[in-house]
Design a protein around this motif. Structure first.
Motif, short mmCIF file in Angstrom:
data_model
loop_
_atom_site.label_atom_id
_atom_site.label_comp_id
_atom_site.label_asym_id
_atom_site.label_seq_id
_atom_site.Cartn_x
_atom_site.Cartn_y
_atom_site.Cartn_z
N TYR A 33 20.79 -14.39 -64.07
CA TYR A 33 22.25 -15.32 -64.59
C TYR A 33 22.34 -16.03 -63.92
CZ TYR A 33 23.46 -10.11 -65.99
OH TYR A 33 22.85 -8.97 -66.46
N TYR A 35 25.66 -19.09 -64.13
CA TYR A 35 27.22 -19.45 -64.51
C TYR A 35 27.85 -20.68 -63.84
CZ TYR A 35 28.34 -14.21 -66.24
OH TYR A 35 28.96 -13.48 -66.81
N GLN A 37 30.74 -23.47 -62.56
CA GLN A 37 32.76 -23.77 -62.91
C GLN A 37 33.07 -25.10 -62.51
OE1 GLN A 37 34.90 -21.30 -60.67
NE2 GLN A 37 36.19 -21.54 -61.03
N GLY A 40 38.90 -26.41 -61.32
CA GLY A 40 39.44 -26.17 -62.42
C GLY A 40 39.64 -25.87 -63.48
N GLN A 41 38.23 -25.54 -63.47
CA GLN A 41 38.18 -24.74 -65.32
C GLN A 41 37.72 -22.91 -64.79
OE1 GLN A 41 35.95 -26.71 -68.09
NE2 GLN A 41 36.64 -28.93 -67.15
N LYS A 42 37.07 -22.34 -65.79
CA LYS A 42 37.40 -20.98 -66.14
C LYS A 42 35.48 -20.52 -65.46
CE LYS A 42 39.59 -19.09 -69.62
NZ LYS A 42 39.77 -18.37 -71.16
N VAL A 43 35.02 -20.08 -64.96
CA VAL A 43 33.93 -19.68 -64.42
C VAL A 43 33.07 -19.69 -66.03
CG1 VAL A 43 32.17 -17.86 -63.61
CG2 VAL A 43 34.01 -18.40 -62.65
N PHE A 45 29.61 -18.59 -68.64
CA PHE A 45 28.29 -18.10 -68.46
C PHE A 45 26.80 -19.39 -69.32
CE2 PHE A 45 24.95 -16.44 -69.48
CZ PHE A 45 24.84 -15.40 -70.91
N PHE A 91 26.52 -21.06 -59.93
CA PHE A 91 26.50 -19.33 -59.35
C PHE A 91 25.58 -18.73 -60.39
CE2 PHE A 91 30.17 -19.89 -57.00
CZ PHE A 91 31.04 -20.17 -58.00
N LEU A 103 27.89 -7.62 -61.59
CA LEU A 103 26.90 -8.89 -60.92
C LEU A 103 26.86 -8.54 -59.50
CD1 LEU A 103 27.20 -11.46 -63.57
CD2 LEU A 103 25.93 -9.16 -63.70
N PHE A 105 26.48 -11.94 -56.33
CA PHE A 105 26.58 -13.77 -56.60
C PHE A 105 25.49 -14.13 -55.34
CE2 PHE A 105 28.38 -14.33 -61.20
CZ PHE A 105 29.31 -13.54 -61.79
N GLY A 106 25.27 -15.07 -56.58
CA GLY A 106 25.02 -16.31 -54.90
C GLY A 106 26.52 -17.20 -54.27
N GLU A 107 26.32 -17.74 -53.28
CA GLU A 107 26.95 -18.78 -52.97
C GLU A 107 27.85 -20.04 -53.37
OE1 GLU A 107 26.93 -16.89 -47.92
OE2 GLU A 107 27.15 -19.11 -48.76
#
Lengths: 114, 115
Positions: A33, A35, A37, A40-43, A45, A91, A103, A105-107
């Motif tokens: 996947y 993603y 961000q 200040g906003q949503k993560v 997809f 991400f 999931l 995740f990477g950094e």
């Protein structure tokens, strides 16, 4: 503990340039996947990938974006002709099973478009 | 499609204070619910999850969350926070039964714990 790795951690680019963000998922995972961000906003997809093809993508994932798994280990996100609004943390994530939503995740890769 | 709202964007607490972070989702069907945490400079990692069964789920580091179906909520709690809990917390949902299996995330809550 196996982990997802992402490179680069931070990339600064000029508007209009192409960027490739790289990810190495956990080796026995089958679902991948991206993603993003925006500050200040949503993560949000972007895209999921299974069995060497895109399984699902969001409205954000338009023709400017592409994903590839070129060599069986890397999973890349290419952004063509970057725009200022592409500046975000990207991400990568992977999962062993596709239907659980759990999931790894990477950094993240921070992309700054000037 | 499902969506997630996290109402607390920034929370500042002193050590030993109690924590509750709100999470509400919108989806009428069966859901899987998650809390992820991102410590400074690290990757997002799973804190806890709810799939089915006991609506009170316990995760790592003393965190717990309660699924209240009637309120479409999955609030995260910890009775006594520590300085090391300073992090960004994300609620996520997957909608089963025709929803998307792809996790939908909230915008996150930044928690700062003062020693």
């Amino acid at each position: 503990e196996p982990e997802v790795t992402q490179t680069p951690s931070h990339q600064v680019t000029q508007m209009g340039q192409e960027v490739i963000l790289r990810c190495v998922p956990i080796s026995n995972h089958l679902y991948f996947y991206w993603y993003r961000q925006i500050l200040g906003q949503k993560v949000e997809f972007l895209v999921s990938f299974y069995n060497n093809e895109i399984s699902e993508k969001s409205e954000i994932f338009d023709d400017q974006f592409s994903v590839e798994r070129p060599d069986g280990s890397n999973f890349t996100l290419k952004i063509r002709s970057t725009k200022l609004e592409d500046s975000a943390m990207y991400f990568c994530a992977s999962s062993e099973k596709g239907l659980t939503g759990e999931l790894f995740f990477g950094e993240g890769s921070r992309l700054t478009v000037l | 499609a499902q969506s997630v709202s996290q109402h607390n964007h920034h929370v500042i607490l002193s050590e030993a204070a109690s924590l509750e972070l709100g999470c509400n989702y919108s989806y009428g069907g069966t859901v899987n619910l998650f809390w992820y945490v991102q410590y400074p400079g690290q990757h997002l990692q799973l804190l806890l999850k709810y799939f089915s069964g006991d609506p009170l789920v316990k995760g790592i580091k003393g965190f717990e969350a309660e699924f209240i179906k009637s309120k479409f909520s999955f609030n995260l709690r910890k009775p006594s926070v520590q300085w090391s809990d300073t992090a960004e917390y994300f609620c996520a949902v997957t909608g089963l039964s025709g929803g998307s299996y792809i996790p939908t995330f909230g915008r996150g809550t930044s928690l700062i714990v003062h020693p």
